[in-house]
Motif scaffolding. Structure first.
Motif: not given
Ligand code: IPM
Ligand code: MG
Length: 355
Positions: A150-152
């Motif tokens: 995911t993004e993080d």
């Protein structure tokens, strides 16, 4: 006359140049050992993506499965680095290994006496080094689920099943029986559950090979021992990612990564390829070292086709070219009498075979 069908996957970067030299050498050995090779080319990697939109077209799998062995160059390059992961050349290679079921990756690291000065390590440390890294190739963290991004957060999973460990362990012990009869299994059992299973299963399998001595080593220590005292190793048995890292390290004992071949073996067709990458920075300049690929062709003759005499001829011709001081650019500083282009050294090796 023995006839063989060889699938050629030249790939990207220096791939085509180095595979062409291996073919030159194979043709030389064919005419003197009464063999015949039919080659069929297939696409993989960035070049396959550019033409078909897929780094591993189905046709490449079909061609490979219909051959006696696959000779492979190298894939990848900056040009394709920003594609989505499944379109990247590396994903094509991993899928290819999986489709062909080549679970055992053999990566010999042998120091040529002729190149003893080419390593960054002292001659007395590396003289006589002869290691076989046996790397599990179609499991471990390269293929484990779940994985994601995911993004993080990004995650991968290192998984091995008992049966995957059993089959690679048998392979390693059988190879050791034909060598110095010592297997060192590399893991991280002090931290990872997957490694504890690995260690337990390898120990169980070893009971069937009383003539082979088994030891275990943590991967961090193994990385250190490889440069401290590499001669302690005969067969190094390990999983996918540890084997990837340790085999690059082992290659540096030998002076240049341009020298090291590999064989990837399973229950179907084997894949024979240099351990180095596609070196896009030097592609097309005629300076790449084709010896790793020529040596991979020798492994192909030995392991896939049982043509040991032809394989010996190639190995001896490589040694002779090196002992006469012929060197490609990567080894130019080390006792070179003549610095050769990719195709010149290929021709020199081919001519030694013909004589
Ligand atoms: C190798 C390479 C590959 C690997 C890459 C290109 C996917 O580094 O064959 O060692 O990590 O297996
Ligand atoms: Mg690698």
């Amino acid at each position: 006359m023995n006839k063989y069908k060889i699938a050629l996957i030249k790939g990207d970067g220096i791939g085509p140049e180095i595979v062409d030299e291996a073919v030159k050498v194979l043709d030389a050995v064919a005419s003197c050992c009464d063999l015949h090779f039919d080659y069929e080319e297939a696409l993989m990697g960035g070049c396959a993506y550019d033409i078909t939109g897929d780094p591993l077209p189905q046709e490449t799998i079909t061609t490979s499965l219909n051959s006696d062995a696959v000779l492979f160059g190298a894939i990848g390059g900056e040009k394709w680095d920003n594609l989505p992961r499944e379109k990247r050349p590396e994903s094509g290679l991993l899928r290819f290994r999986k489709e062909l079921g080549v679970y055992a990756n053999l990566r010999p690291a042998v120091v040529y006496d002729e190149l003893i000065n080419a390593s960054s390590l002292k001659p007395e440390i590396i003289k006589g080094v002869d290691i076989m890294v046996v790397r599990e190739l179609i499991g471990g963290i390269y293929f484990g689920e779940p994985k994601g991004r995911t993004e993080d957060k990004g995650w991968n999973t290192m998984v091995y099943t008992r049966s995957e460990i059993v089959r690679i362990a048998h392979h390693a012990f059988k190879i050791a029986q034909k060598r110095d009869k010592r297997v060192c299994s590399i893991d991280k059992a002090n931290v990872l559950d997957v490694s504890q299973l690995w260690r337990d299963v390898v120990t169980e399998v070893s009971a069937e090979y009383p003539d082979v001595e088994l030891s275990h080593m943590y991967v961090d220590n193994a990385a250190m021992q490889l440069v401290l005292n590499p001669k302690q190793f005969d067969v190094m048995l390990t999983g996918n990612i540890f084997g990837d890292i340790l085999s690059d390290e082992a290659s540096m004992l030998c002076g240049s990564i341009g020298l090291l071949p590999s064989a990837s073996i399973g229950d179907k067709i084997g894949v024979y390829e240099p351990i180095h990458g596609s070196a896009p920075d030097i592609a097309g300049q005629g300076i790449a070292n084709p010896i790793a690929t020529i040596s991979s062709a020798s492994m192909m003759l030995r392991y896939a086709l049982g043509e040991n005499e032809a394989a010996d001829k190639i190995d001896n011709a490589i040694k002779k070219a090196l002992s006469k001081g012929y060197r490609t650019q990567d080894l130019a500083q080390f006792d070179a009498k003549e610095v050769c282009s990719t195709s010149e050294i290929g021709s020199i090796i081919a001519n030694y075979i013909a004589r």
